[in-house]
Design a protein around this motif. Sequence first.
Motif, PDB file in Angstrom:
ATOM      1  N   GLN A   8      20.907  -1.214  -8.921  1.00 31.84           N
ATOM      2  CA  GLN A   8      20.525  -0.662 -10.256  1.00 31.84           C
ATOM      3  C   GLN A   8      19.508  -1.524 -10.928  1.00 31.84           C
ATOM      4  O   GLN A   8      19.529  -2.031 -11.950  1.00 31.84           O
ATOM      5  N   GLY A   9      18.424  -1.460 -10.267  1.00 28.25           N
ATOM      6  CA  GLY A   9      17.081  -2.102 -10.884  1.00 28.25           C
ATOM      7  C   GLY A   9      16.784  -1.958 -12.368  1.00 28.25           C
ATOM      8  O   GLY A   9      16.282  -2.888 -13.160  1.00 28.25           O
ATOM      9  N   SER A  10      17.171  -0.969 -12.739  1.00 24.44           N
ATOM     10  CA  SER A  10      16.940  -0.581 -14.218  1.00 24.44           C
ATOM     11  C   SER A  10      17.563  -1.604 -15.178  1.00 24.44           C
ATOM     12  O   SER A  10      17.001  -1.965 -16.187  1.00 24.44           O
ATOM     13  N   LEU A  11      18.516  -2.052 -14.775  1.00 22.13           N
ATOM     14  CA  LEU A  11      19.546  -3.148 -15.439  1.00 22.13           C
ATOM     15  C   LEU A  11      18.464  -4.555 -15.771  1.00 22.13           C
ATOM     16  O   LEU A  11      18.624  -4.809 -16.891  1.00 22.13           O
ATOM     17  N   ASP A  85      14.760   4.228 -11.094  1.00 24.04           N
ATOM     18  CA  ASP A  85      15.935   4.204 -10.102  1.00 24.04           C
ATOM     19  C   ASP A  85      15.746   3.448  -8.629  1.00 24.04           C
ATOM     20  O   ASP A  85      16.555   3.581  -7.834  1.00 24.04           O
ATOM     21  N   ASP A  86      14.622   2.622  -8.946  1.00 27.31           N
ATOM     22  CA  ASP A  86      14.371   1.587  -8.107  1.00 27.31           C
ATOM     23  C   ASP A  86      15.259   0.522  -7.656  1.00 27.31           C
ATOM     24  O   ASP A  86      16.119   0.209  -8.639  1.00 27.31           O
ATOM     25  N   MET A 102      10.298  -7.029  -5.374  1.00 31.56           N
ATOM     26  CA  MET A 102      10.329  -6.011  -4.502  1.00 31.56           C
ATOM     27  C   MET A 102      10.991  -5.010  -5.241  1.00 31.56           C
ATOM     28  O   MET A 102      12.117  -4.954  -5.401  1.00 31.56           O
ATOM     29  N   PHE A 103      10.293  -3.733  -5.075  1.00 30.49           N
ATOM     30  CA  PHE A 103      10.780  -2.464  -5.455  1.00 30.49           C
ATOM     31  C   PHE A 103      10.810  -1.461  -4.543  1.00 30.49           C
ATOM     32  O   PHE A 103       9.630  -1.186  -3.665  1.00 30.49           O
ATOM     33  N   GLU A 104      12.145  -0.848  -4.320  1.00 33.78           N
ATOM     34  CA  GLU A 104      12.168   0.139  -3.284  1.00 33.78           C
ATOM     35  C   GLU A 104      12.521   1.540  -4.017  1.00 33.78           C
ATOM     36  O   GLU A 104      13.516   1.525  -4.737  1.00 33.78           O
ATOM     37  N   SER A 105      11.925   2.523  -3.728  1.00 33.29           N
ATOM     38  CA  SER A 105      12.367   3.967  -4.325  1.00 33.29           C
ATOM     39  C   SER A 105      13.581   4.197  -3.516  1.00 33.29           C
ATOM     40  O   SER A 105      13.916   3.881  -2.630  1.00 33.29           O
ATOM     41  N   SER A 112       7.066  -1.756  -2.864  1.00 36.22           N
ATOM     42  CA  SER A 112       6.016  -2.202  -3.619  1.00 36.22           C
ATOM     43  C   SER A 112       6.504  -3.796  -3.675  1.00 36.22           C
ATOM     44  O   SER A 112       7.769  -4.074  -3.787  1.00 36.22           O
ATOM     45  N   ASP A 113       5.662  -4.859  -3.333  1.00 33.53           N
ATOM     46  CA  ASP A 113       5.985  -6.167  -3.861  1.00 33.53           C
ATOM     47  C   ASP A 113       4.914  -6.866  -4.809  1.00 33.53           C
ATOM     48  O   ASP A 113       3.681  -6.354  -4.713  1.00 33.53           O
TER      49      ASP A 113
END
Lengths: 257, 14
Positions: A8-11, A85-86, A102-105, A112-113
């Motif tokens: 839950q990357g949004s956190l 949502d990443d 690093m972000f993963e959809s 992305s990094d």
Amino acid sequence: MLELRLVQGSLLKKVLEAIKDLVNEANFDCSSTGFSLQAMDSSHVALVALMLRSEGFEHYRCDRTISIGMNLTNMAKMLKCAGNDDIITIKADDGSDTVTFMFESPSQDKISDFEMKLMEIDSEHLGIPDTEYQSSIKMPSQEFLRICKDLSSIGDTVMISVTKDGVKFTTSGDIGTANIVCRQNTSVDEPENATEIKMQEPVSLTFALRYLNSFTKATPLANIVTLSMSADLPIVVEYKIGDMGYVRYYLAPKIEE
Amino acid sequence: AKQQRSIASFFSPG
């Protein structure tokens, strides 16, 4: 080697938005317990304590306790590039002067990094004892935000008084005075709309509103905020981060010298 | 008038 994967990357995005206006740069402490931070604002009136427990991460690797210094404005800039949502992974190699986000959809079709430079930050760590507070208030975080915002258009400071009748927020300024009283109300449909007042002793303390307003930047993290107060001690304003941790703000009261 | 104390004055270092 540090590698923390948060589904839950949004956190993490919300955490940065919650602290970056108060603290410009800070050391994140990483240990087997979790990813944490303690930092004072530049005027040393307020302190923020963040805890993201290791169990809350999908993958948590931290080979040794380390402290990584980051500029929070820059970190927030990078995290803004992650989708809500990443999945976010934080990586740092031993001895490296950079950290990688690093972000993963969710569908794994975009990865992305972002590499950010670390900083050497001298910081003073304070020992905060676990204390029983004389009064504590649980209330909807939106309600607390509204009260702080409304009162700061009237005055600069707020007196928060807890009695058996409720909690009263009082301010005054050039144009007049304002009182907002919230009574205990637990007979609501949703627990997150309840106001719950626990009082061992009545407490009345005065605080600078601009700091409380800054704390309300954490509102998107939690539906409920807890205010804990004891006579002549800093107030604690706590927003829980799901069941993985918290952001706690400590604010020194204004005291008659 | 009320004075603003620093937060560090309430907690011990360490």
